[in-house]
Enzyme design. Structure first.
Site, PDB file in Angstrom:
ATOM      1  N   GLY A  46       0.831  -1.193   0.000  1.00 18.47           N
ATOM      2  CA  GLY A  46       0.000   0.000   0.000  1.00 18.47           C
ATOM      3  C   GLY A  46       0.866   1.243   0.000  1.00 18.47           C
ATOM      4  N   GLN A  51       3.290   9.855   0.723  1.00 23.19           N
ATOM      5  CA  GLN A  51       4.569   9.146   0.899  1.00 23.19           C
ATOM      6  C   GLN A  51       5.543   9.405  -0.249  1.00 23.19           C
ATOM      7  OE1 GLN A  51       2.400   5.262   2.025  1.00 23.19           O
ATOM      8  NE2 GLN A  51       4.325   5.149   3.132  1.00 23.19           N
ATOM      9  N   CYS A  94       5.547   0.014   7.374  1.00 20.55           N
ATOM     10  CA  CYS A  94       5.237   1.173   6.539  1.00 20.55           C
ATOM     11  C   CYS A  94       6.476   1.517   5.724  1.00 20.55           C
ATOM     12  CB  CYS A  94       4.842   2.349   7.434  1.00 20.55           C
ATOM     13  SG  CYS A  94       4.403   3.833   6.510  1.00 20.55           S
ATOM     14  N   LEU A  95       6.280   1.802   4.436  1.00 16.31           N
ATOM     15  CA  LEU A  95       7.428   2.138   3.584  1.00 16.31           C
ATOM     16  C   LEU A  95       8.105   3.426   4.054  1.00 16.31           C
ATOM     17  CD1 LEU A  95       5.973   1.220   0.068  1.00 16.31           C
ATOM     18  CD2 LEU A  95       7.632  -0.077   1.434  1.00 16.31           C
ATOM     19  N   HIS A 136      -4.820   1.802   7.384  1.00 17.74           N
ATOM     20  CA  HIS A 136      -3.445   2.315   7.474  1.00 17.74           C
ATOM     21  C   HIS A 136      -3.224   3.425   6.442  1.00 17.74           C
ATOM     22  CE1 HIS A 136       1.101   1.482   7.811  1.00 17.74           C
ATOM     23  NE2 HIS A 136       0.992   2.290   6.773  1.00 17.74           N
ATOM     24  N   GLU A 137      -3.677   3.176   5.206  1.00 18.93           N
ATOM     25  CA  GLU A 137      -3.444   4.151   4.126  1.00 18.93           C
ATOM     26  C   GLU A 137      -4.314   5.398   4.299  1.00 18.93           C
ATOM     27  OE1 GLU A 137      -0.866   3.684   2.499  1.00 18.93           O
ATOM     28  OE2 GLU A 137      -0.635   1.567   2.963  1.00 18.93           O
ATOM     29  N   HIS A 140      -2.765   7.781   6.591  1.00 18.72           N
ATOM     30  CA  HIS A 140      -1.711   8.604   5.974  1.00 18.72           C
ATOM     31  C   HIS A 140      -2.286   9.906   5.419  1.00 18.72           C
ATOM     32  CE1 HIS A 140       2.097   6.467   6.048  1.00 18.72           C
ATOM     33  NE2 HIS A 140       1.568   5.360   5.577  1.00 18.72           N
TER      34      HIS A 140
HETATM   35 NI    NI Z   1       2.386   3.395   5.606  1.00 21.31          NI
END
Ligand code: NI
Length: 174
Positions: A46, A51, A94-95, A136-137, A140
């Site tokens: 995701g 991000q 998380c990236l 989660h997304e 963000h």
């Molecule tokens: Ni994330």
């Protein structure tokens, strides 16, 4: 399609509240394609536009299993319209917080409204990994990170670790 750099904590832009997308045009579709390319390259399941430093309410995901064919999904202006009382614990990463994983408790099921790639209004009912990833997304887009769902001690430890690493690389901290 271009792979774009992913920003990591303590980059303050991760705390921005992203702006809704007014119309899905070629520019937004190009953003989605870049986001998918960036997510697959990372690799991740995701990615939210912020991000890659774009503060717009766009999310891409692919929660297909390793041996299944790719199943890219895009969500524009996604909004949770219902969440279950029942909760679920899932290990999240998380990236933007590389190599850090912790168990997070969230509603087990959610419903969300969003616009698809063609600007069509849609609704999805999600459980399991899809529900976790979607929450989660969407977090963000509101400047919320999964570490915000942890105890204060764990969160502060994680932030400290990444702030120190950024300082060692000569980047500016928060
Ligand atoms: Ni994330």
């Amino acid at each position: 399609m271009a792979i774009r750099p992913i920003i990591c904590i303590p980059d303050p832009r991760l705390r921005l509240v992203s702006e809704p997308v007014a119309a899905i045009d070629d520019e937004v579709r190009a953003l989605m394609d870049d986001m998918l390319a960036t997510m697959y390259e990372a690799p991740g399941i995701g990615l939210a536009a912020i991000q890659i430093a774009v503060p717009r309410r766009v999310v891409v995901m692919d929660v297909a299993g390793k041996d299944d064919p790719p199943a890219p999904m895009v969500f524009v202006n996604p909004e949770i319209t219902w969440s279950s009382e029942e909760t679920n614990v899932h290990e999240e990463g998380c990236l933007s917080i590389p190599d850090y994983y912790e168990e997070v408790t969230r509603p087990a099921k959610v419903r969300a409204r969003f616009l698809d790639r063609d600007g069509k209004q849609r609704e999805i009912e999600a459980d399991g990994l899809l529900a976790t990833c979607l929450q989660h997304e969407i977090d963000h887009l509101n400047g919320v990170l999964f570490i915000d769902h942890l105890s204060r001690l764990k969160r502060e430890r994680a932030i400290k670790r990444f702030t120190k690493a950024a300082a060692m690389r000569g980047e500016e901290g928060m």
